[in-house]
Design a protein around this motif. Sequence first.
Motif, short mmCIF file in Angstrom:
data_model
loop_
_atom_site.label_atom_id
_atom_site.label_comp_id
_atom_site.label_asym_id
_atom_site.label_seq_id
_atom_site.Cartn_x
_atom_site.Cartn_y
_atom_site.Cartn_z
N LYS A 164 23.08 35.56 21.21
CA LYS A 164 21.91 36.43 21.22
C LYS A 164 21.84 37.12 19.87
N PHE A 165 21.01 36.58 18.99
CA PHE A 165 20.95 37.06 17.62
C PHE A 165 20.27 38.42 17.53
N THR A 166 20.76 39.25 16.61
CA THR A 166 20.12 40.52 16.30
C THR A 166 20.15 40.71 14.79
N TYR A 167 19.00 40.96 14.22
CA TYR A 167 18.94 41.30 12.80
C TYR A 167 19.01 42.82 12.69
N ASP A 168 19.98 43.32 11.93
CA ASP A 168 20.22 44.76 11.92
C ASP A 168 20.55 45.22 10.51
N ILE A 169 20.57 46.52 10.34
CA ILE A 169 20.93 47.13 9.05
C ILE A 169 22.02 48.17 9.29
N TRP A 170 22.82 48.38 8.25
CA TRP A 170 23.92 49.34 8.34
C TRP A 170 23.98 50.15 7.05
N GLY A 171 24.67 51.29 7.15
CA GLY A 171 24.89 52.10 5.98
C GLY A 171 24.53 53.56 6.21
N ASN A 172 24.92 54.39 5.26
CA ASN A 172 24.70 55.83 5.36
C ASN A 172 23.21 56.16 5.44
N THR A 173 22.37 55.32 4.81
CA THR A 173 20.92 55.55 4.84
C THR A 173 20.39 55.52 6.27
N VAL A 174 20.91 54.59 7.07
CA VAL A 174 20.48 54.48 8.46
C VAL A 174 20.94 55.69 9.26
N ASN A 175 22.19 56.09 9.05
CA ASN A 175 22.72 57.23 9.78
C ASN A 175 21.95 58.50 9.48
N ILE A 176 21.61 58.70 8.21
CA ILE A 176 20.87 59.91 7.83
C ILE A 176 19.47 59.90 8.42
N ALA A 177 18.82 58.71 8.42
CA ALA A 177 17.48 58.62 9.03
C ALA A 177 17.52 59.06 10.49
N GLU A 178 18.55 58.63 11.22
CA GLU A 178 18.67 59.01 12.62
C GLU A 178 18.91 60.51 12.75
N ARG A 179 19.75 61.08 11.86
CA ARG A 179 20.02 62.52 11.92
C ARG A 179 18.79 63.33 11.53
N VAL A 180 18.01 62.84 10.55
CA VAL A 180 16.77 63.52 10.15
C VAL A 180 15.79 63.55 11.32
N GLU A 181 15.70 62.43 12.03
CA GLU A 181 14.81 62.40 13.20
C GLU A 181 15.29 63.37 14.27
N ALA A 182 16.60 63.37 14.54
CA ALA A 182 17.14 64.25 15.59
C ALA A 182 16.96 65.72 15.25
N ALA A 183 16.97 66.03 13.96
CA ALA A 183 16.80 67.42 13.54
C ALA A 183 15.33 67.79 13.36
N GLY A 184 14.44 66.86 13.66
CA GLY A 184 13.02 67.10 13.43
C GLY A 184 12.37 67.91 14.53
N VAL A 185 11.06 68.06 14.37
CA VAL A 185 10.24 68.83 15.30
C VAL A 185 9.28 67.87 15.99
#
Length: 419
Positions: A335-356
């Motif tokens: 079951k193939f999945t195309y994905d991305i990794w790295g600090n950029t992805v983690n920060i994007a998720e944290r920015v969203e979680a800290a958003g309004v």
Amino acid sequence: MNLTTPANEPGRLEALKNYAILDTLPEIGFDEIAELAGQICDCPAALVSFVDASRQWIKAKYGLLPADLTECPREISICSAAICNNDILYVPDLEKDQRFSANPLVTGEFQLRFYCGVPLITQEGHALGTLCIIDFKPRELTFEQREALRRLSRQTMVHLELRRQLLQRNEMLLELGLARDRAVAEQAVSDRLLLNILPRSIADELKATERVQPRFFDSATVIFIDFSGFTRLVETMEPASVIDQLDQHFTKFDDIMARHRLEKLKTIGDAYLAVGGVPEPNRSHAIDTALCALEILEHTAKLNRQREKLHLPAWQVRIGINTGPVIAGVVGKHKFTYDIWGNTVNIAERVEAAGVPGRISIAESTWPHIQARFETEARGAVEVKHKGLVNMHYLNRIRPEYSSDSDGMTPNERFWKQG
């Protein structure tokens, strides 16, 4: 009359069926064989015919025979007796032969007097029909003429066999064509399914090499979206309704992403992850992502205005955007999945979680790429889980001079010409 049949009649009839010769159109090869037989034996008529369960069917005829003569009932057919012989049936005078003297072909309208027929025998020993010559008066054939007729019967079988092989080849080619069409159709379905999972370039690489080489992208823009208060929202809804509404939202997000050249990566519950500038690098990925975020915000705001009229709770989105380097590749074997990794992805998720809810938060790394075309609002440093303080901005709209609408959601021509 008594009907005589070969000992191997069932197999003979099956063999005749396999040659697919009965009731076919005239063919010059058989016509020429009948003519040659008549001329060699100096007879006024000759036939190439085949005997099925009930009749003698004439494939080719030569000489003094009615134009509409195509078949003869098997019970009176002299050729029906010839196929039981497995050898030449030579009757110089039919009237003097007790086997045929009372035959309607002899006593009736045709007044046949002479017959010589050679069975057309397959390699398996099935007599399918005959090559025969007839006359309306008694006659004798020389030994050489009878031998010539035998040789012509063998050539008739060669011609018949070649015809059968040609039919088989055509049938095989047709089956191969149908199989190829089915394979092409199945491949198209497979390709469409694969493209629903992977970007086209990645899918092409996977099909060509059976693996995808991980790649480093020094600049990409990641967008992370989820619904604020989703858990409380779904507590009041039927499970089927939750899935249906999420599907409607995410389907719309898919369309928006595609229009702005972003690659959807995955959904996790109520969260949606996509990236710009991957797998096809470009210089506008941050701008594309900002436009995408504004359109998603506009879409959800419009839906919530409709839900408010119906006294339904709103689906509020939080959107986080971050720009930086990522590693992209395919994980999984079945079951193939195309994905991305790295600090950029983690920060994007944290920015969203800290958003309004209802607003677009962008990290400081994205702001320089978009600030010339978009109105932004500084948030300052915001504490982000596991990342410490991260400088953020709100993305509000397209600048008025670059917008074709008063709300700043749609770019005008100047937007794209801005350096």
